[in-house]
Design a protein around this motif. Structure first.
Motif, PDB file in Angstrom:
ATOM      1  N   SER A  52       0.773  -1.191   0.126  1.00  0.00           N
ATOM      2  CA  SER A  52       0.097  -0.201  -0.094  1.00  0.00           C
ATOM      3  C   SER A  52       0.677   1.200   0.086  1.00  0.00           C
ATOM      4  O   SER A  52       0.465   2.208  -0.727  1.00  0.00           O
ATOM      5  CB  SER A  52      -0.903  -0.206   1.261  1.00  0.00           C
ATOM      6  OG  SER A  52      -1.926  -0.917   1.004  1.00  0.00           O
ATOM      7  N   GLN A  53       1.851   1.285   0.813  1.00  0.00           N
ATOM      8  CA  GLN A  53       2.677   2.520   0.889  1.00  0.00           C
ATOM      9  C   GLN A  53       3.354   3.026  -0.554  1.00  0.00           C
ATOM     10  O   GLN A  53       3.331   3.987  -0.896  1.00  0.00           O
ATOM     11  CB  GLN A  53       3.870   2.629   1.996  1.00  0.00           C
ATOM     12  CG  GLN A  53       4.579   3.803   2.010  1.00  0.00           C
ATOM     13  CD  GLN A  53       5.353   3.933   3.196  1.00  0.00           C
ATOM     14  OE1 GLN A  53       5.167   3.210   4.300  1.00  0.00           O
ATOM     15  NE2 GLN A  53       6.364   4.823   3.342  1.00  0.00           N
ATOM     16  N   PRO A  54       3.999   2.074  -1.030  1.00  0.00           N
ATOM     17  CA  PRO A  54       4.684   2.147  -2.431  1.00  0.00           C
ATOM     18  C   PRO A  54       3.618   2.301  -3.372  1.00  0.00           C
ATOM     19  O   PRO A  54       3.974   3.332  -4.155  1.00  0.00           O
ATOM     20  CB  PRO A  54       5.208   0.641  -2.888  1.00  0.00           C
ATOM     21  CG  PRO A  54       5.517   0.068  -1.473  1.00  0.00           C
ATOM     22  CD  PRO A  54       4.267   0.696  -0.603  1.00  0.00           C
ATOM     23  N   LEU A  55       2.361   1.984  -3.555  1.00  0.00           N
ATOM     24  CA  LEU A  55       1.327   2.340  -4.543  1.00  0.00           C
ATOM     25  C   LEU A  55       0.948   3.923  -4.080  1.00  0.00           C
ATOM     26  O   LEU A  55       0.631   4.798  -5.015  1.00  0.00           O
ATOM     27  CB  LEU A  55       0.221   1.460  -4.220  1.00  0.00           C
ATOM     28  CG  LEU A  55       0.139   0.154  -5.026  1.00  0.00           C
ATOM     29  CD1 LEU A  55      -0.830  -0.977  -4.643  1.00  0.00           C
ATOM     30  CD2 LEU A  55       0.519   0.139  -6.515  1.00  0.00           C
ATOM     31  N   ALA A  56       0.820   4.153  -2.747  1.00  0.00           N
ATOM     32  CA  ALA A  56       0.296   5.536  -2.436  1.00  0.00           C
ATOM     33  C   ALA A  56       1.441   6.484  -2.679  1.00  0.00           C
ATOM     34  O   ALA A  56       1.226   7.673  -3.403  1.00  0.00           O
ATOM     35  CB  ALA A  56       0.140   5.649  -0.802  1.00  0.00           C
ATOM     36  N   GLU A  57       2.816   6.041  -2.610  1.00  0.00           N
ATOM     37  CA  GLU A  57       3.811   7.085  -2.960  1.00  0.00           C
ATOM     38  C   GLU A  57       3.899   7.257  -4.564  1.00  0.00           C
ATOM     39  O   GLU A  57       4.165   8.298  -5.320  1.00  0.00           O
ATOM     40  CB  GLU A  57       5.147   6.530  -2.631  1.00  0.00           C
ATOM     41  CG  GLU A  57       5.272   6.723  -0.986  1.00  0.00           C
ATOM     42  CD  GLU A  57       6.364   5.838  -0.568  1.00  0.00           C
ATOM     43  OE1 GLU A  57       7.235   5.174  -1.179  1.00  0.00           O
ATOM     44  OE2 GLU A  57       6.841   6.170   0.824  1.00  0.00           O
ATOM     45  N   ALA A  58       3.623   6.103  -5.232  1.00  0.00           N
ATOM     46  CA  ALA A  58       3.847   6.225  -7.015  1.00  0.00           C
ATOM     47  C   ALA A  58       2.408   7.003  -7.381  1.00  0.00           C
ATOM     48  O   ALA A  58       2.527   7.901  -8.198  1.00  0.00           O
ATOM     49  CB  ALA A  58       3.406   4.855  -7.471  1.00  0.00           C
ATOM     50  N   LEU A  59       1.325   6.890  -6.497  1.00  0.00           N
ATOM     51  CA  LEU A  59       0.152   7.694  -7.192  1.00  0.00           C
ATOM     52  C   LEU A  59       0.402   9.294  -6.484  1.00  0.00           C
ATOM     53  O   LEU A  59       0.107  10.092  -7.525  1.00  0.00           O
ATOM     54  CB  LEU A  59      -1.229   7.320  -6.361  1.00  0.00           C
ATOM     55  CG  LEU A  59      -2.291   8.117  -6.523  1.00  0.00           C
ATOM     56  CD1 LEU A  59      -3.613   7.106  -6.445  1.00  0.00           C
ATOM     57  CD2 LEU A  59      -2.739   9.147  -5.827  1.00  0.00           C
ATOM     58  N   GLY A  60       0.912   9.548  -5.566  1.00  0.00           N
ATOM     59  CA  GLY A  60       1.664  10.909  -5.251  1.00  0.00           C
ATOM     60  C   GLY A  60       2.385  11.413  -6.291  1.00  0.00           C
ATOM     61  O   GLY A  60       2.382  12.745  -6.601  1.00  0.00           O
ATOM     62  N   ARG A  61       3.379  10.704  -6.764  1.00  0.00           N
ATOM     63  CA  ARG A  61       4.296  11.138  -7.875  1.00  0.00           C
ATOM     64  C   ARG A  61       3.496  11.257  -9.240  1.00  0.00           C
ATOM     65  O   ARG A  61       4.008  12.496  -9.663  1.00  0.00           O
ATOM     66  CB  ARG A  61       5.435  10.086  -8.031  1.00  0.00           C
ATOM     67  CG  ARG A  61       6.521   9.877  -6.981  1.00  0.00           C
ATOM     68  CD  ARG A  61       7.614   8.941  -7.562  1.00  0.00           C
ATOM     69  NE  ARG A  61       7.294   7.529  -7.978  1.00  0.00           N
ATOM     70  CZ  ARG A  61       6.994   6.490  -7.232  1.00  0.00           C
ATOM     71  NH1 ARG A  61       7.368   6.707  -6.217  1.00  0.00           N
ATOM     72  NH2 ARG A  61       6.793   5.535  -7.919  1.00  0.00           N
ATOM     73  N   GLY A  62       2.617  10.780  -9.378  1.00  0.00           N
ATOM     74  CA  GLY A  62       1.746  11.233 -10.547  1.00  0.00           C
ATOM     75  C   GLY A  62       1.029  12.229 -10.472  1.00  0.00           C
ATOM     76  O   GLY A  62       0.954  13.120 -11.474  1.00  0.00           O
ATOM     77  N   ALA A  63       0.511  12.524  -9.336  1.00  0.00           N
ATOM     78  CA  ALA A  63      -0.192  13.867  -9.036  1.00  0.00           C
ATOM     79  C   ALA A  63       0.654  15.072  -9.027  1.00  0.00           C
ATOM     80  O   ALA A  63       0.384  15.943  -9.556  1.00  0.00           O
ATOM     81  CB  ALA A  63      -1.077  13.478  -7.544  1.00  0.00           C
ATOM     82  N   ALA A  64       1.821  14.820  -8.353  1.00  0.00           N
ATOM     83  CA  ALA A  64       2.941  15.881  -8.628  1.00  0.00           C
ATOM     84  C   ALA A  64       3.278  16.208  -9.746  1.00  0.00           C
ATOM     85  O   ALA A  64       3.466  17.390  -9.992  1.00  0.00           O
ATOM     86  CB  ALA A  64       3.998  15.729  -7.337  1.00  0.00           C
ATOM     87  N   ALA A  65       3.466  15.272 -10.683  1.00  0.00           N
ATOM     88  CA  ALA A  65       3.968  15.516 -11.896  1.00  0.00           C
ATOM     89  C   ALA A  65       3.029  16.537 -12.893  1.00  0.00           C
ATOM     90  O   ALA A  65       3.456  16.932 -13.723  1.00  0.00           O
ATOM     91  CB  ALA A  65       4.545  14.211 -12.573  1.00  0.00           C
ATOM     92  N   GLN A  66       1.815  16.343 -12.371  1.00  0.00           N
ATOM     93  CA  GLN A  66       0.857  17.103 -12.994  1.00  0.00           C
ATOM     94  C   GLN A  66       0.642  18.674 -12.288  1.00  0.00           C
ATOM     95  O   GLN A  66      -0.516  19.061 -12.700  1.00  0.00           O
ATOM     96  CB  GLN A  66      -0.397  16.378 -13.057  1.00  0.00           C
ATOM     97  CG  GLN A  66      -0.412  15.246 -13.988  1.00  0.00           C
ATOM     98  CD  GLN A  66      -0.339  15.464 -15.462  1.00  0.00           C
ATOM     99  OE1 GLN A  66      -0.963  16.599 -15.993  1.00  0.00           O
ATOM    100  NE2 GLN A  66       0.365  14.744 -16.028  1.00  0.00           N
ATOM    101  N   GLY A  67       1.490  18.902 -11.352  1.00  0.00           N
ATOM    102  CA  GLY A  67       1.420  20.298 -10.842  1.00  0.00           C
ATOM    103  C   GLY A  67       0.850  20.374  -9.496  1.00  0.00           C
ATOM    104  O   GLY A  67       0.576  21.385  -8.940  1.00  0.00           O
ATOM    105  N   ALA A  68      -0.174  19.157  -9.172  1.00  0.00           N
ATOM    106  CA  ALA A  68      -0.758  19.259  -7.709  1.00  0.00           C
ATOM    107  C   ALA A  68       0.424  18.770  -6.669  1.00  0.00           C
ATOM    108  O   ALA A  68       1.356  18.226  -6.632  1.00  0.00           O
ATOM    109  CB  ALA A  68      -1.763  18.194  -7.873  1.00  0.00           C
TER     110      ALA A  68
END
Length: 450
Positions: A52-68
């Motif tokens: 779960s933590q690795p998936l949460a971090e990956a989702l966060g990276r994707g969101a941050a890459a879009q400026g969020a």
């Protein structure tokens, strides 16, 4: 990219890790979700599964890459992401597969204000963006930070329920090695509760039993612990702690319909005349009691997207499902097993009677519980049942969700599963014998057909 059709469900994203759902998919979902919502900030939480933590971090990276900007809340329950989304007014993502086996994981999403994201409210567009490839963002990436949301969540819940002056209670809680083991100690802190914890160790392999309290066998340990410890009440939560089931002081399982009626009465005492939602397989006692307590009952299809939509449309104060989901207007129309548990503890703590006596007025009929039958031609089997009952006097039908057939003191609902070749049967009658006879007759028709 994995087979997205397989993992995008009606209400969430869920699949086997890493074969169907991996970090690349989670990262793409994070980016696509920011583009879908236009979010400037996104909050994430995750359950106790090792993936779960690795998936949460990956989702966060994707969101941050879009400026969020991304706020990682760390470990939490699903209703904690609703709290975060509602209180911070930002979209949220929860990494969990709830009660699914350990090899699964998933992503539950909500818009700002905890508004649900399902197949009709964004998941289709999200899947299309992930499938075609999330476009690059022409701008600076967002920041990523961490914060502890648990204290604020616990404080907020306790503001919604009057727990002042409750008598001392001995409470057994079966967390099923899920997220209630993380949230219950903080929520119960400061209350006159002697806690008897079962399986509070966070372990996504679920070594003791499935974290799925709707299956009675997963409540055996709780029932035994309640009677052995002479406890006042037992509480069981599922893996992501958004559902709550109750066992009384005798070790007897309390129907979620009874809990729906109890909480409805409490909310109607606070707001006379309010609307209360119930789905069509809750006990007939629920709408009766809502009316008797001065409220307006509104019946919906089974499923949280229908409940949440109807609650928002009617501004309902509360909604209950027979699956153990309980929804509250004051909790952004979202569901919270912990908030439901606090309502039951408050009712019990302000009453000198044992829980079984307190709940007796809310239990009027005998119910079968949900019974599944594997049927390959669901429509033909349902039509056969309708034909048989059509020939009987005084029988009423409706097809809001599957087929509901009702007589003067009984009813049953037969509805198909959305994902499996199953028909689900729920039966209720005024007597145990009447319920059993009706149940056996309908099952004979259904299973004899195939």
């Amino acid at each position: 990219m994995s087979d997205l059709d397989k993992i995008f469900k009606a209400y969430d994203i869920r699949g086997v890790v890493p074969d169907e759902l991996d970090e690349s998919v989670a990262e793409a979902v994070g980016g696509a979700f920011v583009r879908l919502t236009g979010a400037k900030t996104l909050v994430t939480l995750h359950d106790m599964r090792t993936t779960s933590q690795p998936l949460a971090e990956a989702l966060g990276r994707g969101a941050a890459a879009q400026g969020a900007d991304v706020i990682h809340g760390g470990l939490g329950s699903t209703d904690m992401v609703y709290y975060a989304s509602g209180s911070l007014e930002t979209p949220g993502a929860m990494i969990t597969a709830s009660h699914n086996p350990a090899r699964y994981n998933g992503i539950k999403l909500c818009r700002a204000g905890a508004k649900p994201v399902g197949i009709e409210t964004g998941l289709v567009q999200l899947k299309e963006t992930v499938a075609s490839g999330v476009p690059a963002y022409d701008g600076d990436p967002g920041t990523i930070s961490s914060t502890d949301l648990l204290p604020g969540y616990a404080e907020y819940l306790k503001k919604l329920v009057d727990l002042s002056g409750i008598r001392p209670l001995k409470v057994v809680v079966d967390a099923g090695n899920g997220m209630a083991g993380h949230t219950v100690p903080q929520v119960f802190e400061g209350l006159p509760i002697t806690l008897v914890p079962l399986y509070f160790e966070l372990d996504g392999t679920f070594p003791n039993h499935e974290a799925n309290p709707i299956d009675p066998k997963n409540l055996w340990d709780l029932q035994n612990a309640v009677t052995e410890n002479q406890a006042d009440i037992g509480l069981a939560f599922d893996g992501d702690a958004d559902r709550c089931f109750v066992v009384d002081e005798r070790g007897q399982i309390v129907s979620p319909s009874v809990l729906t009626a109890l909480i409805a009465a409490r909310e109607l005492a606070r707001e006379p005349g309010a609307t209360v939602i119930h789905n069509l397989i809750t006990s007939r006692a629920v709408p009766e009691l809502i009316v008797e307590h001065g409220g307006t009952p509104v019946r919906t299809r089974v499923g949280h997207s229908f409940i949440k939509a109807t609650m928002a449309e009617t501004n309902a104060v509360f909604g209950g499902e027979h699956s153990g989901h309980f929804y509250f207007r004051d909790f952004w129309f979202a569901d919270s097993g912990m908030l439901a548990a606090l309502h039951v503890l408050a009712a019990l703590g302000h009453d000198e009677r044992p829980l079984s006596a307190l709940l007796s007025e809310f239990s009027r009929y005998c119910a079968s519980g949900e019974i599944n039958s594997e049927v390959h031609d669901q429509a033909a089997a349902t039509a056969k049942v309708r034909d048989v009952y059509s020939a009987r006097a005084g029988v009423r039908f409706d097809e809001l969700d599957g087929l509901t057939v009702a007589g003067s003191d009984w009813w049953f609902n037969l509805r198909p599963s959305n994902t499996e070749p199953l028909l689900r049967l729920n039966v209720e009658a005024s007597s145990e014998a009447g319920m059993a006879g009706l149940r056996d007759e309908v099952l004979g028709l259904v299973r004899g057909h195939d």
